[in-house]
Design an enzyme around this catalytic site. Structure first.
Site, PDB file in Angstrom:
ATOM      1  CB  SER A 103     -44.262   9.760  14.582  1.00  0.00           C
ATOM      2  OG  SER A 103     -42.783   9.999  15.032  1.00  0.00           O
ATOM      3  CE  LYS A 104     -48.442   7.263  20.219  1.00  0.00           C
ATOM      4  NZ  LYS A 104     -48.803   6.129  19.887  1.00  0.00           N
ATOM      5  NE  ARG A 105     -39.013   9.716  14.879  1.00  0.00           N
ATOM      6  CZ  ARG A 105     -38.263  10.895  14.463  1.00  0.00           C
ATOM      7  NH1 ARG A 105     -37.624  11.371  15.055  1.00  0.00           N
ATOM      8  NH2 ARG A 105     -38.781  11.008  13.090  1.00  0.00           N
ATOM      9  CG  HIS A 106     -41.543  14.726  15.642  1.00  0.00           C
ATOM     10  ND1 HIS A 106     -42.024  13.885  14.721  1.00  0.00           N
ATOM     11  CD2 HIS A 106     -40.369  15.224  15.054  1.00  0.00           C
ATOM     12  CE1 HIS A 106     -41.281  13.584  13.837  1.00  0.00           C
ATOM     13  NE2 HIS A 106     -40.219  14.447  13.803  1.00  0.00           N
ATOM     14  N   GLY A 107     -43.076  14.521  20.040  1.00  0.00           N
ATOM     15  CA  GLY A 107     -43.818  14.964  21.052  1.00  0.00           C
ATOM     16  C   GLY A 107     -45.416  14.986  20.851  1.00  0.00           C
TER      17      GLY A 107
END
Ligand code: GLU
Length: 478
Positions: free
Chosen positions: A246-250
Site C-alpha cells: 500500500s501507499k505506506r510502503h512507498g
C-alpha cells in the site's frame, strides 16, 4: 502455445480494472500476466473498464489507467470496452434469467434484511439471504425490487484454478446474489460474467481477492447455458513487512515509477518476477517472456516487493537497452526537471557515460545538470581543496591544449590530461582533480576525459577561465 487447450481455441484474456484510482503495480502485474498469456499463444488481449460504480469511477482514473498501460507497452487488441455503455445488455440478460425462472424479483425491505443479518450474526451464522422471495414475490408492488440470481440450492461448485489448483465450494455456502439493484443497475458478479461471455474470454486472470466470487460466477455461466472460462487467481503483492502493498510502503502507482526514473522494461521485468519464475533467471526480454510465460507457473504464495531488486534491474536496462531508447525516457526527466536537453551533449552520449553510475533516470538527469546548465559557482570545500594557487600552471596548460585540440573525443582528451601531467611532472590526480572541480563545480563527476567530452569545448574553456580567475584571486589574497 498454451498447454492443454483445445488446438482451435484462440486464447482471449482481459484486464478489467475499476477506474477508481491510478493503475497501481498490483493491477499492472495482473495486466501483464493477461497480456503475456494472450500474446504468448498468439491470442487477443482485451481491455475492459469496469465503471458500473458511477459514483466512484472517474474519467481521470480511466485516463490514468490508459496512460499506465501505454507507458508499460501493454497494448490491447480490443477495447477499451466500458461497462457503463452496456447497461442495456445487462438488463436484457437479467430479463432472460427472470423469464426462465433462473432469477427472481426480491421485495425484501432493507429493515427485513438488516434484521435477518443481525439474527444470523447473533446465532454465529454467516450472513446470507434466506430465500424469502424465491417462490413468489411477497410484497410485490410495495418497493422497487432487486433481481436475485437463483443459486442452485445444493451440489458443489468445483473448478480447477490454474494457479491455486482444485477449488470446491458447496452451494449451501452461497446465497441468492443480487444481480440488479432497485434502480436496475447491475452488480459486479453479473456484469463480469455477461462481459466475459460476450467478449469470448477464455482465461480469466485476476487477483485472488476475487476467488470467492468465482463459484458464484460459475453458477451464473451455467444458468446462461455456457461453460465457464479457465480461471487463474494470482496472489497479492506484499510490502517488505509482509502486509499487503500500500501507499505506506512507498510508490504504488505505475506512473510514479516513471516519475522516479524507472524504465518501463525494468518495471515489467520486475513485476513478472514477482510471483513467477523460470529457474533462477532474473532478466527476461519480452521475447523470452513470450516464449516462457505460462500463468500455470505463477506461484501460489504472495511475493514481497523488493525495491533494491527493482533498482538493480533498472540499472541493468539503462546499460543494456539501445542508448536512443533510454534517451527517449531520459528526455522526459529533463523536461520534468526543467533542464533544456538541447543546451548540452546529445542525451545518447550522456546515457553511455552515466548509465553505470546511477540507479535511475531521475538521478541521471539530476546529476547531469553541469553538462546543460551554467555552474552556480564551485562547491566551497572542493574548491578550497583542489583549486589552489599551485594549480595555476596546470590549468593554464590545460586551457591551451584544449583550445587547440582538433579531435574532441574521450581518447584525445585523456591524452591531453596525461601530457599535461607529464610535462609539469605531477601525478594525473593533480591535473584531473582541479580540472574536475573547474568543469563540474565539485569533486564528483564521471571520468575526467568523459567529463570534458560532455561539457564540450566552449564550456570547458569558459569554466577553466573562471577557475583560473578564482585561483589567481586566491593567490593574491595570500
Ligand atoms: N473490476 C475488478 C477489479 O478491479 C476486476 C474484476 C475481474 O477481473 O474479474 O478488481
Amino acid at each position: 502455445m498454451a498447454r492443454g487447450l483445445a488446438g482451435a481455441m484462440t486464447v482471449r484474456t482481459r484486464f478489467a480494472p475499476s477506474p477508481t484510482g491510478v493503475l497501481h503495480v498490483g493491477g499492472a502485474r495482473t495486466a501483464l500476466f493477461c497480456w503475456l498469456q494472450a500474446r504468448a499463444a498468439g491470442g487477443q488481449f482485451i481491455l475492459r473498464i469496469e465503471d458500473t460504480d458511477l459514483e466512484r469511477s472517474t474519467a481521470e482514473s480511466v485516463q490514468a489507467i490508459l496512460d499506465g498501460m501505454d507507458w508499460l507497452g501493454l497494448d490491447y487488441d480490443e477495447g477499451p470496452h466500458y461497462q457503463s455503455q452496456r447497461f442495456e445488455r445487462y438488463a436484457a440478460v437479467a430479463e432472460e434469467l427472470l423469464a426462465q425462472g433462473k432469477a427472481y424479483r426480491c421485495y425484501c425491505s432493507k429493515q427485513r434484511l438488516e434484521a435477518l443479518r443481525a439474527q444470523q450474526m447473533q446465532a454465529g451464522l454467516k450472513p446470507r439471504y434466506d430465500g424469502h422471495c424465491r417462490d413468489g414475490a411477497a410484497g410485490a408492488g410495495e418497493t422497487s425490487p432487486v433481481v436475485r440470481f437463483r443459486n442452485p440450492a445444493d451440489g458443489t461448485v468445483v473448478f480447477e484454478d490454474l494457479v491455486r489448483g482444485t477449488i470446491r465450494i458447496s452451494n449451501a455456502e452461497l446465497d441468492d446474489l443480487v444481480i440488479a439493484r432497485p434502480d436496475g443497475s447491475p452488480t459486479y458478479n453479473f456484469t463480469v460474467v455477461v462481459d466475459d461471455l460476450d467478449m469470448r474470454i477464455t482465461h480469466v486472470i485476476r487477483g485472488d481477492d476475487h476467488i470467492n466470487n468465482t463459484p458464484r460466477q460459475i453458477n451464473i455461466y451455467r444458468a446462461l447455458g455456457a461453460e465457464p472460462p479457465a480461471f487463474a487467481h494470482v496472489p497479492m503483492i506484499l510490502g517488505a513487512d509482509g502486509a499487503r502493498l500500500s501507499k505506506r510502503h512507498g510508490a504504488v502507482g505505475v506512473m510514479q515509477y516513471r516519475d522516479l526514473g524507472y524504465l518501463p522494461q525494468a518495471l515489467l521485468n520486475y513485476l513478472v518476477r514477482l510471483g513467477w519464475s523460470h529457474g533462477d533467471q532474473e532478466v527476461f526480454s519480452v521475447a523470452e517472456l513470450l516464449e516462457r510465460f505460462d500463468v500455470r507457473d505463477v506461484n501460489r504464495k504472495a511475493a514481497a516487493f523488493d525495491p533494491d531488486k527493482l533498482d538493480w534491474l533498472n540499472q541493468h536496462y539503462q546499460r543494456s537497452l539501445p542508448a536512443a531508447e533510454v534517451a527517449g525516457h531520459l528526455a522526459w526527466q529533463f523536461e520534468a526537471l526543467g533542464i533544456d536537453a538541447g543546451a548540452g551533449p546529445p542525451l545518447t552520449d550522456l546515457v553511455g557515460v552515466q548509465a553505470d553510475r546511477v540507479k535511475t533516470l531521475r538521478e541521471m538527469a539530476e546529476q547531469s545538470r553541469v553538462f546543460y546548465q551554467e555552474l552556480e559557482g564551485f562547491e566551497a570545500g572542493a574548491a578550497r581543496k583542489h583549486l589552489r594557487p599551485v594549480c595555476e600552471p596546470v590549468l593554464r596548460a590545460l586551457r591551451e591544449r584544449l583550445r587547440d585540440l582538433v579531435d574532441w573525443s574521450p581518447e584525445s582528451l585523456n591524452n591531453v590530461v596525461r601530457i599535461v601531467a607529464d610535462e609539469l611532472e605531477v601525478g594525473m590526480g593533480k591535473v584531473a582533480q582541479p580540472l574536475r572541480v573547474a568543469l563540474a563545480g565539485s569533486a564528483v563527476s564521471p571520468s575526467i576525459d568523459r567529463t570534458l567530452w560532455l561539457v564540450g569545448r566552449d564550456r570547458s574553456l569558459r569554466r577553466l577561465d573562471d577557475a583560473l580567475e578564482y585561483v589567481v584571486f586566491r593567490a593574491e589574497r595570500h
